[in-house]
Design an enzyme around this catalytic site. Structure first.
Site, PDB file in Angstrom:
ATOM      1  N   SER A  52      -7.259 -20.492 -13.837  1.00  0.00           N
ATOM      2  CA  SER A  52      -5.760 -21.291 -14.754  1.00  0.00           C
ATOM      3  C   SER A  52      -6.108 -21.008 -16.309  1.00  0.00           C
ATOM      4  O   SER A  52      -7.105 -21.142 -16.173  1.00  0.00           O
ATOM      5  CB  SER A  52      -6.083 -22.922 -14.054  1.00  0.00           C
ATOM      6  N   GLU A 103      -7.423 -24.407 -20.997  1.00  0.00           N
ATOM      7  CA  GLU A 103      -8.622 -24.471 -19.431  1.00  0.00           C
ATOM      8  C   GLU A 103      -9.988 -23.112 -20.036  1.00  0.00           C
ATOM      9  O   GLU A 103     -10.736 -23.504 -20.126  1.00  0.00           O
ATOM     10  CB  GLU A 103      -7.954 -24.330 -18.029  1.00  0.00           C
ATOM     11  N   ARG A 142     -11.978 -30.886 -16.350  1.00  0.00           N
ATOM     12  CA  ARG A 142     -12.867 -28.982 -16.852  1.00  0.00           C
ATOM     13  C   ARG A 142     -13.877 -29.740 -17.573  1.00  0.00           C
ATOM     14  O   ARG A 142     -13.754 -28.712 -19.014  1.00  0.00           O
ATOM     15  CB  ARG A 142     -11.798 -28.810 -17.129  1.00  0.00           C
TER      16      ARG A 142
END
Length: 298
Positions: A220, A290, A171
């Protein structure tokens, strides 16, 4: 918020003190000092060339993975529209504008018998955002399909960055500060459109069943630690349904935070930090955000 400064001329739409809450999934947060929606590539390049280099530039996609703080974003927020959303297929390759939604890229790949991009059906943002953060779902991520990305640098120059130079990790990428992804070239494998379509349908149904998609959410919240699932750690720490103000940990999927209606971004971020604190106390694991959190506090 910084003092208002003079902006260069532009052919696109330039809005001062533009509310950003309507543009993000959480429906919270402050305004952009300036919001620029360029008419085309040349408009974006010329605007950045003429913009005082001291002024920060920040790209906004579909606003799905994002908390914009209540004090808003100083400088210029750039939002790419339809001129940056074209998708072209060539053999087993897709060339996607950064403004194209992931679902559109997945559908185009299916229609042209390109397998390996089905996971994009499960990513709720734009291709630009997905490229920047190495977005992933269902066992695959952007680094598995990216050839290269074209970016406009903060000085207005255009550069092509290869997969090897993206600096990808989980990520995360090392794209230059202030750069804006404008397109990406993606590669897949030969596949049967019916099989590809069936996998996309499975992904869509699984998301619908397991995630609070019909609420004001941000996707998320935390990265999955090595070998563990963030939602399980949150659940084990007793945080399912935890509420602060009008912000709540989703009962349906506890790696999602939701805005019950009147939550401020401060409520949402504070809840997220409280969950991290409780998980750390319970399991010793320090969850990493995230969701991007940007802008100034109120």
């Amino acid at each position: 918020m910084n003092a208002i400064v003079a902006m260069p001329d532009a052919r696109g739409k330039l809005t001062e003190n533009a509310p950003l809450a309507p543009l993000v999934w959480f429906k919270s947060g402050g305004s952009a000092q300036w919001l620029f929606e360029p008419k085309d590539m040349e408009d974006l390049q010329q605007f950045l060339r003429d913009l005082d280099p001291a002024i920060a530039v920040w790209p906004l996609g579909l606003g799905s993975n994002l908390i914009i703080r209540d004090g808003g974003i100083p400088g210029v927020v750039v939002r790419l529209g339809k001129a940056f959303a074209a998708i072209e297929a060539d053999g087993l390759t897709l060339r996607c504008g950064a403004g194209a939604p992931g679902i559109s890229a997945a559908s185009t790949a299916r229609d042209h018998g390109i397998a390996g991009m089905e996971f994009l059906r499960g990513i709720p943002g734009t291709i630009g955002g997905a490229v920047r953060m190495n977005a992933g779902a269902y066992g695959r991520e952007v680094c598995d399909i990216l050839n290269s990305a074209d970016v406009i640098l903060r000085n207005g120059d255009r550069a092509t960055i290869s997969l090897a130079d993206m600096g990808y990790s989980y990520r995360h990428s090392t794209l230059p500060a202030g750069s804006i992804v404008v397109s990406a070239t993606l590669s897949g494998d030969a596949g049967d459109p019916e099989i590809i379509g069936a996998e996309m349908k499975r992904i869509a149904e699984e998301r619908e069943a397991s995630q609070p998609l019909r609420t004001k959410t941000g996707g998320s919240t935390y990265k999955n630690p090595d070998g563990q699932k963030a939602w399980q750690l949150v659940d084990a720490a007793g945080c399912r349904g935890l509420q602060m103000g009008q912000a709540q940990v989703s009962e349906k999927h506890c790696n999602f935070l939701i805005n019950l209606g009147g939550a401020t971004s401060a409520d949402i971020e504070a809840l997220g930090d409280e969950v991290r604190k409780r998980v750390k106390a319970h399991s010793g694991v320090e969850l990493q955000w995230e969701i991007q959190r940007v802008g100034d506090a109120a």
